[in-house]
Write a protein that holds these residues in place. Sequence first.
Motif, PDB file in Angstrom:
ATOM      1  N   UNK A 160      75.671  47.479 149.058  1.00 15.42           N
ATOM      2  CA  UNK A 160      75.018  48.750 148.704  1.00 15.42           C
ATOM      3  C   UNK A 160      73.519  48.683 148.972  1.00 15.42           C
ATOM      4  N   UNK A 161      72.895  47.586 148.569  1.00 16.83           N
ATOM      5  CA  UNK A 161      71.465  47.419 148.831  1.00 16.83           C
ATOM      6  C   UNK A 161      71.198  47.278 150.327  1.00 16.83           C
ATOM      7  N   UNK A 162      72.157  46.691 151.060  1.00 15.79           N
ATOM      8  CA  UNK A 162      72.017  46.552 152.513  1.00 15.79           C
ATOM      9  C   UNK A 162      71.939  47.923 153.174  1.00 15.79           C
ATOM     10  N   UNK A 163      72.811  48.852 152.748  1.00 14.07           N
ATOM     11  CA  UNK A 163      72.796  50.203 153.316  1.00 14.07           C
ATOM     12  C   UNK A 163      71.469  50.883 153.036  1.00 14.07           C
ATOM     13  N   UNK A 164      70.931  50.671 151.836  1.00 14.65           N
ATOM     14  CA  UNK A 164      69.633  51.252 151.496  1.00 14.65           C
ATOM     15  C   UNK A 164      68.518  50.705 152.367  1.00 14.65           C
ATOM     16  N   UNK A 165      68.558  49.399 152.653  1.00 11.58           N
ATOM     17  CA  UNK A 165      67.527  48.805 153.494  1.00 11.58           C
ATOM     18  C   UNK A 165      67.663  49.265 154.945  1.00 11.58           C
ATOM     19  N   UNK A 166      68.889  49.446 155.422  1.00 15.84           N
ATOM     20  CA  UNK A 166      69.086  49.975 156.775  1.00 15.84           C
ATOM     21  C   UNK A 166      68.444  51.351 156.881  1.00 15.84           C
ATOM     22  N   UNK A 167      68.638  52.189 155.855  1.00 18.46           N
ATOM     23  CA  UNK A 167      67.982  53.508 155.813  1.00 18.46           C
ATOM     24  C   UNK A 167      66.475  53.368 155.973  1.00 18.46           C
ATOM     25  N   UNK A 168      65.891  52.448 155.206  1.00 15.96           N
ATOM     26  CA  UNK A 168      64.438  52.265 155.237  1.00 15.96           C
ATOM     27  C   UNK A 168      63.968  51.759 156.598  1.00 15.96           C
ATOM     28  N   UNK A 222      64.363  48.417 178.881  1.00 16.15           N
ATOM     29  CA  UNK A 222      63.916  49.767 178.490  1.00 16.15           C
ATOM     30  C   UNK A 222      64.039  50.072 176.999  1.00 16.15           C
ATOM     31  N   UNK A 223      64.585  49.149 176.207  1.00 20.71           N
ATOM     32  CA  UNK A 223      64.585  49.362 174.762  1.00 20.71           C
ATOM     33  C   UNK A 223      63.158  49.224 174.229  1.00 20.71           C
ATOM     34  N   UNK A 224      62.817  50.044 173.244  1.00 21.37           N
ATOM     35  CA  UNK A 224      61.551  49.841 172.553  1.00 21.37           C
ATOM     36  C   UNK A 224      61.632  48.520 171.783  1.00 21.37           C
ATOM     37  N   UNK A 225      60.549  47.754 171.822  1.00 23.79           N
ATOM     38  CA  UNK A 225      60.540  46.481 171.094  1.00 23.79           C
ATOM     39  C   UNK A 225      60.898  46.698 169.622  1.00 23.79           C
ATOM     40  N   UNK A 226      60.409  47.789 169.074  1.00 24.85           N
ATOM     41  CA  UNK A 226      60.638  48.098 167.670  1.00 24.85           C
ATOM     42  C   UNK A 226      62.121  48.368 167.399  1.00 24.85           C
ATOM     43  N   UNK A 227      62.808  49.034 168.335  1.00 29.03           N
ATOM     44  CA  UNK A 227      64.239  49.270 168.162  1.00 29.03           C
ATOM     45  C   UNK A 227      65.024  47.961 168.226  1.00 29.03           C
ATOM     46  N   UNK A 228      64.674  47.123 169.189  1.00 23.48           N
ATOM     47  CA  UNK A 228      65.347  45.832 169.323  1.00 23.48           C
ATOM     48  C   UNK A 228      65.110  44.970 168.086  1.00 23.48           C
ATOM     49  N   UNK A 229      63.881  44.899 167.621  1.00 23.71           N
ATOM     50  CA  UNK A 229      63.561  44.034 166.482  1.00 23.71           C
ATOM     51  C   UNK A 229      64.196  44.545 165.195  1.00 23.71           C
ATOM     52  N   UNK A 230      64.267  45.866 165.031  1.00 17.78           N
ATOM     53  CA  UNK A 230      64.931  46.405 163.841  1.00 17.78           C
ATOM     54  C   UNK A 230      66.439  46.144 163.902  1.00 17.78           C
ATOM     55  N   UNK A 231      67.022  46.265 165.097  1.00 17.66           N
ATOM     56  CA  UNK A 231      68.439  45.945 165.252  1.00 17.66           C
ATOM     57  C   UNK A 231      68.713  44.484 164.939  1.00 17.66           C
ATOM     58  N   UNK A 232      67.838  43.597 165.417  1.00 17.18           N
ATOM     59  CA  UNK A 232      67.982  42.175 165.145  1.00 17.18           C
ATOM     60  C   UNK A 232      67.874  41.897 163.648  1.00 17.18           C
ATOM     61  N   UNK A 233      66.951  42.578 162.991  1.00 21.93           N
ATOM     62  CA  UNK A 233      66.745  42.411 161.552  1.00 21.93           C
ATOM     63  C   UNK A 233      67.987  42.853 160.771  1.00 21.93           C
ATOM     64  N   UNK A 234      68.567  43.973 161.172  1.00 22.39           N
ATOM     65  CA  UNK A 234      69.780  44.465 160.504  1.00 22.39           C
ATOM     66  C   UNK A 234      70.954  43.525 160.766  1.00 22.39           C
ATOM     67  N   UNK A 260      72.214  45.808 166.356  1.00 16.87           N
ATOM     68  CA  UNK A 260      72.648  45.117 165.136  1.00 16.87           C
ATOM     69  C   UNK A 260      74.100  44.679 165.218  1.00 16.87           C
ATOM     70  N   UNK A 261      74.944  45.523 165.809  1.00 18.41           N
ATOM     71  CA  UNK A 261      76.372  45.241 165.824  1.00 18.41           C
ATOM     72  C   UNK A 261      76.837  44.348 166.944  1.00 18.41           C
ATOM     73  N   UNK A 262      76.032  44.187 167.991  1.00 18.63           N
ATOM     74  CA  UNK A 262      76.515  43.466 169.171  1.00 18.63           C
ATOM     75  C   UNK A 262      75.677  42.255 169.568  1.00 18.63           C
ATOM     76  N   UNK A 263      74.507  42.081 168.973  1.00 16.59           N
ATOM     77  CA  UNK A 263      73.614  41.025 169.447  1.00 16.59           C
ATOM     78  C   UNK A 263      74.202  39.634 169.224  1.00 16.59           C
ATOM     79  N   UNK A 264      74.016  38.745 170.215  1.00 17.07           N
ATOM     80  CA  UNK A 264      74.453  37.361 170.122  1.00 17.07           C
ATOM     81  C   UNK A 264      73.295  36.413 170.422  1.00 17.07           C
ATOM     82  N   UNK A 265      72.088  36.978 170.496  1.00 19.05           N
ATOM     83  CA  UNK A 265      70.947  36.179 170.940  1.00 19.05           C
ATOM     84  C   UNK A 265      70.389  35.272 169.850  1.00 19.05           C
TER      85      UNK A 265
END
Length: 303
Positions: A208-216, A164-176, A71-76
């Motif tokens: 504030x709502x963003x932090x809540x969604x990141x939790x989810x 080696x990243x799980x697709x789900x981890x990458x996609x959630x990071x991209x979403x965030x 989430x913090x570093x992606x440029x793709x």
Amino acid sequence: WLCLRTLGSVAAGEIGKRRQARAILQSDPILRNYLQNKAKLTERQKEHDDEAVEQIVKDVPAHVLQVLSVAGTQKQIEMDLDTVVLKEKTLFPTSDIEPVPMSSMEQVSDILPEQMMLDDDQFYNALAHDELLVLQPYERIVEKKTLHVSLDLSQSMTERMADSKARHNWSRGMTISLLLKAINGEATYLLRGFASGPYQLQRVANAEEAAGLIDELLETAANGQSTDIYGALRQAVADVRAHKGESDIADILIITDGLDNGGNVSAHTLKQLFGNDIRLHVAAIGQTSSVLQSVATSYQVFK
């Protein structure tokens, strides 16, 4: 030998986690604050990155750091989500008035008073060089952008990508990552996961709502049994039309590793679905779809 190899693997994992923690702390302020709270850092640790990193590595799970570092570093995937303010000339008085060069003799009565007081030579010289100014009223038009992310939560998203990243981890990071861009750009942000059908809609309007969604998102599992892409897109369009203003710009991004299990849908049908006011973007993991590619404004394949 096996013991040494295991110790080496653990050490490499710790180094990787430290690298990810530092990258997150140096990224978006919302993400930095979220990670600091997640690790329950003291005020002293927040002021000293080395101490903060050690506490984070100790208390924050590896998969969480992986998602947040994406989430913090992606440029793709880069999207312009800044609100746009346009000015449109009007014939009636408004609170937005600016001096502009006179464009026709019909505007002589609107010339600035100080220019009307010029002597004849100065006045006609300014007229010859298009330097006479009139007050032009404008109407402000605010175009607030809307981003809808449709996130594939089918079981295959737990498989690994080439790095080696799980697709789900990458996609959630991209979403965030896109969530943070939307908040910073004051865009309307909508998220709906999907598999065989659409999941619950999430809407975020502030940090504030963003932090809540990141939790989810960090607790969201990818365990759906099939992938109904057309159903997800149909729902996304309905979501967008229910939330965006008539003149607002809307984008839908679908992140998926599957092909549509909901049947064959033509490019013509998809074009009719999106109309002229919604743009489709596709982040395809592994699989490609010529139909989606022919309709999408942007289409990227990730391995």
